[in-house]
Design an enzyme around this catalytic site. Structure first.
Site, short mmCIF file in Angstrom:
data_model
loop_
_atom_site.label_atom_id
_atom_site.label_comp_id
_atom_site.label_asym_id
_atom_site.label_seq_id
_atom_site.Cartn_x
_atom_site.Cartn_y
_atom_site.Cartn_z
N HIS A 191 -7.30 -4.62 10.45
CA HIS A 191 -7.09 -4.54 8.99
C HIS A 191 -5.78 -5.21 8.56
O HIS A 191 -4.83 -5.24 9.32
CB HIS A 191 -7.16 -3.09 8.49
CG HIS A 191 -6.03 -2.19 8.90
ND1 HIS A 191 -6.22 -0.90 9.31
CD2 HIS A 191 -4.68 -2.39 8.96
CE1 HIS A 191 -5.06 -0.35 9.58
NE2 HIS A 191 -4.10 -1.23 9.39
N ASP A 224 0.82 -1.22 0.00
CA ASP A 224 0.00 0.00 0.00
C ASP A 224 0.85 1.26 0.00
O ASP A 224 2.07 1.21 0.20
CB ASP A 224 -0.97 0.00 1.20
CG ASP A 224 -0.33 -0.50 2.49
OD1 ASP A 224 0.91 -0.50 2.58
OD2 ASP A 224 -1.07 -0.88 3.41
N GLU A 242 -9.80 -1.77 5.36
CA GLU A 242 -10.44 -1.36 6.60
C GLU A 242 -11.71 -2.18 6.87
O GLU A 242 -12.21 -2.84 5.95
CB GLU A 242 -10.78 0.14 6.52
CG GLU A 242 -9.57 1.04 6.34
CD GLU A 242 -8.73 1.17 7.60
OE1 GLU A 242 -8.72 0.25 8.44
OE2 GLU A 242 -8.05 2.22 7.75
N ASP A 281 -7.55 -2.23 14.40
CA ASP A 281 -8.94 -2.56 14.06
C ASP A 281 -9.04 -3.86 13.26
O ASP A 281 -10.10 -4.21 12.76
CB ASP A 281 -9.60 -1.40 13.28
CG ASP A 281 -8.91 -1.12 11.92
OD1 ASP A 281 -7.95 -1.84 11.58
OD2 ASP A 281 -9.34 -0.19 11.23
#
Ligand code: F6R
Length: 261
Positions: free
Chosen positions: A138, A67, A143, A136
């Site tokens: 990911h 990414d 996400e 979280d």
């Protein structure tokens, strides 16, 4: 999924680096999937040490990063281009033309994303994909709510991710809101997945990813669908695993197991 819990971050990083070194020693022209962030730093340091002291060779290796932030120039100190160069590429003998990192500055994101996917395929697919995990849950920047069949695309970052990453920027409002990221479907096509997590702030996400239901709300849980996923943890990151004793038992008995195991 193989879960390997090490007492410290350093031991976790060294053990994960051995997986990569083993691949390169058996397949010198391997394709590696790279992650950024604080988690894989120890792994990269160990690979650099293996290169310098033991001749681990990267001259035929190709890499694809997961990414990149949208809107940061490659020269920006918080861009993932910069991170990879500083922390890894400049220290090993990787040919520049074999390094692929998503562009955070392209004029046409859909076209770039299609091209990136095609390049991975043309290079024969990713042999080992290195992964971190967000607090979280990911993987890459997939996400909560991402499709588990998603491909490389532009993604809006979650508030939690922006808050987590604010520590790297001068001001919280400097954290980019968008990123370009490989999809969960892209990641699952790698031959082997190597997820690393350390620290107690990852304990919830690790528990949800390994022992929770497979769900787009915790995209790392998609690793449960992969036939060859290895998870390297330090002790604090393993704190919420209910099956901890079993994972340790498996590792303890692995050397005596039949060859096909
Ligand atoms: C970075 C990436 C992210 C990070 C995750 C954890 O390339 O793909 O998913 O792995 O946000 O970041 P750290 O390691 O900084 O806690």
């Amino acid at each position: 999924m193989e879960v390997k819990i090490k007492p410290t971050y350093e031991e976790m990083s060294r053990a994960a680096a051995q997986e990569v070194a083993h691949l390169l020693n058996t397949k010198p022209n391997a394709v590696l999937g790279m992650a950024t962030g604080s988690t894989p730093l120890g792994l990269y340091q160990e690979l650099v040490r293996l290169h310098r002291e033991e001749g681990l060779d990267f001259s035929q290796v190709t890499t694809f990063n997961l990414d990149e932030y949208v809107g940061l120039a490659p020269s920006h100190s918080q861009s993932y281009h910069y991170f990879m160069h500083e922390n890894f590429f400049q220290h090993v003998n990787m040919p520049k033309q074999n390094i692929y990192i998503p562009s955070g500055n392209t004029g046409n994101y859909p076209a770039f994303c299609n091209w990136y996917e095609r390049r991975i395929e043309e290079c024969g697919g990713i042999d080992i994909q290195i992964l971190g995990i967000g607090s979280d849950g990911h993987v890459a920047f997939n996400e909560p709510g991402s499709s588990l069949t998603s491909r490389t695309r532009l993604k809006t970052l979650a508030k939690q991710t922006i808050d987590d990453n604010a520590r790297f920027f001068d001001k919280p409002e400097d954290v980019p809101i968008y990123a370009i990221t490989m999809g969960v479907g892209t990641i699952l096509e790698a031959s082997e997945l190597l997820l690393l997590a350390n620290g107690e702030n990852k304990a919830w996400a690790v528990g949800a990813a390994i022992e929770g239901p497979v769900t787009g709300m915790v995209t790392a849980s998609a690793l449960q669908m992969h036939p060859n996923a290895k998870v390297y943890l330090d002790d604090p990151a393993a704190a919420q695993l209910k099956m901890r004793e079993y994972y340790d038992w498996i590792e303890e008995h692995r050397p005596g197991a039949p060859q096909y195991y």
